[in-house]
Scaffold this motif. Sequence first.
Motif, PDB file in Angstrom:
ATOM      1  N   GLU A 121      58.163  10.394 -43.065  1.00 32.62           N
ATOM      2  CA  GLU A 121      57.049  10.537 -42.120  1.00 32.62           C
ATOM      3  C   GLU A 121      56.108  11.637 -42.564  1.00 32.62           C
ATOM      4  O   GLU A 121      54.866  11.510 -42.484  1.00 32.62           O
ATOM      5  CB  GLU A 121      57.590  10.843 -40.729  1.00 32.62           C
ATOM      6  N   VAL A 159      58.519  13.346 -34.220  1.00 32.14           N
ATOM      7  CA  VAL A 159      59.215  13.832 -35.418  1.00 32.14           C
ATOM      8  C   VAL A 159      59.073  15.348 -35.463  1.00 32.14           C
ATOM      9  O   VAL A 159      57.936  15.859 -35.517  1.00 32.14           O
ATOM     10  CB  VAL A 159      58.639  13.221 -36.700  1.00 32.14           C
ATOM     11  N   GLU A 160      60.204  16.016 -35.362  1.00 31.67           N
ATOM     12  CA  GLU A 160      60.213  17.469 -35.421  1.00 31.67           C
ATOM     13  C   GLU A 160      60.363  17.898 -36.881  1.00 31.67           C
ATOM     14  O   GLU A 160      61.312  17.515 -37.557  1.00 31.67           O
ATOM     15  CB  GLU A 160      61.368  18.037 -34.594  1.00 31.67           C
ATOM     16  N   ASN A 165      70.410   2.325 -45.925  1.00 28.63           N
ATOM     17  CA  ASN A 165      69.548   2.882 -44.897  1.00 28.63           C
ATOM     18  C   ASN A 165      69.223   4.331 -45.229  1.00 28.63           C
ATOM     19  O   ASN A 165      69.964   5.010 -45.937  1.00 28.63           O
ATOM     20  CB  ASN A 165      70.212   2.821 -43.526  1.00 28.63           C
ATOM     21  N   ARG A 166      68.102   4.806 -44.686  1.00 27.86           N
ATOM     22  CA  ARG A 166      67.701   6.188 -44.864  1.00 27.86           C
ATOM     23  C   ARG A 166      68.451   7.090 -43.878  1.00 27.86           C
ATOM     24  O   ARG A 166      68.756   6.685 -42.760  1.00 27.86           O
ATOM     25  CB  ARG A 166      66.198   6.348 -44.619  1.00 27.86           C
ATOM     26  N   THR A 167      68.677   8.329 -44.339  1.00 27.39           N
ATOM     27  CA  THR A 167      69.285   9.300 -43.436  1.00 27.39           C
ATOM     28  C   THR A 167      68.221   9.869 -42.527  1.00 27.39           C
ATOM     29  O   THR A 167      67.011   9.605 -42.684  1.00 27.39           O
ATOM     30  CB  THR A 167      69.939  10.414 -44.251  1.00 27.39           C
ATOM     31  N   GLN A 168      68.641  10.649 -41.551  1.00 26.18           N
ATOM     32  CA  GLN A 168      67.694  11.253 -40.616  1.00 26.18           C
ATOM     33  C   GLN A 168      66.745  12.175 -41.342  1.00 26.18           C
ATOM     34  O   GLN A 168      65.540  12.191 -41.086  1.00 26.18           O
ATOM     35  CB  GLN A 168      68.472  12.024 -39.531  1.00 26.18           C
ATOM     36  N   GLU A 169      67.287  12.958 -42.303  1.00 25.50           N
ATOM     37  CA  GLU A 169      66.444  13.877 -43.068  1.00 25.50           C
ATOM     38  C   GLU A 169      65.463  13.113 -43.934  1.00 25.50           C
ATOM     39  O   GLU A 169      64.289  13.506 -44.067  1.00 25.50           O
ATOM     40  CB  GLU A 169      67.327  14.782 -43.917  1.00 25.50           C
ATOM     41  N   GLN A 170      65.929  12.036 -44.586  1.00 30.42           N
ATOM     42  CA  GLN A 170      65.034  11.219 -45.415  1.00 30.42           C
ATOM     43  C   GLN A 170      63.932  10.587 -44.572  1.00 30.42           C
ATOM     44  O   GLN A 170      62.776  10.466 -45.011  1.00 30.42           O
ATOM     45  CB  GLN A 170      65.836  10.146 -46.133  1.00 30.42           C
ATOM     46  N   SER A 171      64.255  10.209 -43.363  1.00 31.63           N
ATOM     47  CA  SER A 171      63.233   9.633 -42.470  1.00 31.63           C
ATOM     48  C   SER A 171      62.175  10.661 -42.123  1.00 31.63           C
ATOM     49  O   SER A 171      60.973  10.354 -42.082  1.00 31.63           O
ATOM     50  CB  SER A 171      63.896   9.102 -41.195  1.00 31.63           C
ATOM     51  N   VAL A 172      62.589  11.884 -41.869  1.00 33.88           N
ATOM     52  CA  VAL A 172      61.631  12.963 -41.576  1.00 33.88           C
ATOM     53  C   VAL A 172      60.733  13.204 -42.777  1.00 33.88           C
ATOM     54  O   VAL A 172      59.513  13.372 -42.654  1.00 33.88           O
ATOM     55  CB  VAL A 172      62.387  14.234 -41.165  1.00 33.88           C
ATOM     56  N   HIS A 173      61.351  13.236 -44.013  1.00 35.70           N
ATOM     57  CA  HIS A 173      60.552  13.422 -45.222  1.00 35.70           C
ATOM     58  C   HIS A 173      59.584  12.269 -45.433  1.00 35.70           C
ATOM     59  O   HIS A 173      58.447  12.483 -45.890  1.00 35.70           O
ATOM     60  CB  HIS A 173      61.488  13.543 -46.438  1.00 35.70           C
TER      61      HIS A 173
END
Length: 976
Positions: A806, A842-843, A796-804
């Motif tokens: 998006e 997404v912040e 799974n992707r991390t929170q930071e990877q998800s932000v990147h």
Amino acid sequence: MWRMRRVAVACEVCQSLVKHNSGIKGSLPLQKLHLVSRSIYCSHYPILKFQRPQLRTSFQQFSSLTNLPLRKLKLSPIKYGYQPCRNFWPARLAARLLKLRYLILGSAVGGGYTAKKTFDQWKDMIPDLSDYKWIVPDIVWEIDEYIDIEKIRKALPNSEDLAKLAPDIDKIVESLSLLKDFFTTGHKLVSEVIEASDLLLLLGSPGETAFRATDRESDKHYRKVSDKEKIDQLQEELLHTQLKYQRILERLEKENKELRKLVLQKDDKGIHHRKLKKSLIDMYSEVLDVLSDYDASYNTQDHLPRVVVVGDQSAGKTSVLEMIAQARIFPRGSGEMMTRSPVKVTLSEGPHHVALFKDSSREFDLTKEEDLAALRHEIELRMRKNVKEGCTVSPETISLNVKGPGLQRMVLVDLPGVINTVTSGMAPDTKETIFSISKAYMQNPNAIILCIQDGSVDAERSIVTDLVSQMDPHGRRTIFVLTKVDLAEKNVASPSRIQQIIEGKLFPMKALGYFAVVTGKGNSSESIEAIREYEEEFFQNSKLLKTSMLKAHQVTTRNLSLAVSDCFWKMVRESVEQQADSFKATRFNLETEWKNNYPRLRELDRNELFEKAKNEILDEVISLSQVTPKHWEEILQQSLWERVSTHVIENIYLPAAQTMNSGTFNTTVDIKLKQWTDKQLPNKAVEVAWETLQEEFSRFMTEPKGKEHDDIFDKLKEAVKEESIKRHKWNDFAEDSLRVIQHNALEDRSISDKQQWDAAIYFMEEALQARLKDTENAIENMIGPDWRKRWIYWKNRTQEQSVHNETKNELEKMLKCNEEHPAYLASDEITTVRKNLESRGVEVDPSLIKDTWHQVYRRHFLKTALNHCNLCRRGFYYYQRHFVDSELECNDVVLFWRIQRMLAITANTLRQQLTNTEVRRLEKNVKEVLEDFAEDNEKKVKLLTGKRVQLAEDLKKVREIQEKLDAFIEALHQEK
């Protein structure tokens, strides 16, 4: 009848007188003499028992009794009584015959004196032949080695035995007195008989003894001499005689020394055309040197004799050694510790008085003061070199050979002086270290301990005597030496205390012998000859010898040297064969172990293994010169591009490709290439070439050689490689010449044919695809795994990877709307992207948007460049027309062609420099490193290790020791 009996008695007396008169040559026939004269030959009268005077003969030349007054002889008193006067014709005849005998006796005396005077005159006329003593064969001077002179001297009769051979004067005197009684009528006859007796006394006692016999006053004075004065006079005479013998012996030894020197010099120059054999002591010293390097890991200890010189600090050890060596060879200091490591001194005989170290070929002439100073300085430097940092003394031994005519052959080891207190500037363990070094040498059961004691200080302050008594409690191999006896006699109140020290009564230690020496007046500039003269003069006038506190053989360093040498060789003969047998057993054990463990390998010791590894390394260095030029250029070109590709793409190509027209592109490229060539490119090229040379050298050094590969050399090869690379430095002039070549190559823009054009496009595509691959990997790491990897690998992707992710999607939408978007985002575009992401919950931060944009735009740009590169494959025709009337511009292809050509020319230049210069310089460095390693034994021990090496090393040393011992034993037997 009574007259006839008296005549017979008188004849017997006269016969005794004539028979014992040895001063008269020839004799008259007995049958022609008168009865009275014939009686002189008879000497068996039973009542004549007077004591005969002692005679001084040539055998008493150095006798202690020479100058003593002898007991005076007195004639028997003549009794005058009444005798009838008769004319007895036999008496008158005897008187006339006696007058004739007086004439004969006087003629003999006068003739003897005249002959002696004539002999003295002839003796003075004989020329001095002392300068031609060298003509006499060596056997004459060495006759004392084959004939025991002392035994012959003892076998000769003494003065008393010689006196028995002289005429019995007392009996003659008594016979003459009886004649006087019988011949009272002839007073003249009586007086003549008395004169004859006086004359016989003169002939019987040579020299001044005859006059003393007639000196009545001196006889009375002699009776008044006390027994004590007689003893003192005898002792003084004995001392003078001993000293006289000593001087004669020294003179003879000095002459023998000069003759030996001449003989050795002639042999040294090859006059006799014979090859001198190695001296016995030199052979023995070589055995000791080999043993000192031998690691006794097989319980084979070194029990060969040495003379170990021990003593308290400043006790005079070094001075005693210098007197034995006959040269001031050691550094000196008043009260300061100068001996910081053991010094093994091998004394041997040679034509010149020289000294040389075991590991050096330089000879120091000990007759020259400048060479002596240089030798002392060299010994001091070696001592300081042996002492490790943080220590005061060292157990490492300095080996020194001293040769000279007349030196006693032996091996001495001078040890650091034993101290009681550790002073400032010394290491804390100095005292214990000195004790351990001294014990290590003295615990050898065959070592001769030369214990030096300072006679000028109190005996109770001595430390070394306790140590010696512990190591040799029975004193079977200890020789005690009392130094500075002149100061001791001057300062010690009780001279008997010196005698107690010499006799060993004040110390718990025992010794084989006790000696007293004087080694100078404390002046370091004194010569050996001056010290020896001072020592002889002191003992000649010393009360210690006059009062018999010391024996003559117990004084002077010369007697000490002779005694130590005799004891040393006696110990050598008793122990050397036993030591040789122990090494034979050790050799058998080592050879058996080698055969069982390494049956197919040669017994190569560490030095032989190093030579084998050295040859392999040099062969591998030579193989560098056999690398083909094509291989060098390919490696150099590839390595250089890997080093500069990032700079070319990021700092030259991408900024220029983002411009709007070709003119700006070319201008930007030319400026950046000029800056790059002036500053970084030549330096990078040299670094690449040096690293390439290192890699190729390492590859040849470390790659396995198949079955012939021996891993025992791996550590050595690695160390040689690192040290050679460390010492190698690239030629500084290479960068300047390379800069000009690279600048000219980058200025050329003329592609000559289609093949070069296609090669440039292929090079450009490879470079851009490699960058695109790196960019896609960076984006993947930034946004995390895609849906396929998440499904397959359950990630799974991390929170930071998800932000990147998006943010990436939002930026890709922007690029789809404007594919010709510039490389940088405007601020309003960043705000738009952030608000769009916030609307989806997404912040994001503006810096995150910029980082994501860099990778997204980079991938977009590289894909666009690859598409453009594909279009330029058919653009060579337009390039030849300089892209006139053409919408296709392929200036980026020209740029990569320029880079590619620069790489090829640089690789060719570096290859030439490598093969022509740097490989040879590297080979030279490797040889220097190998030579340095060959001289560094510690380095070889560290790099060539293992059971196999140690076993071969021990086996070689044991064989060498055994061979040297066998040769020494054979030479020792031949000398016997």
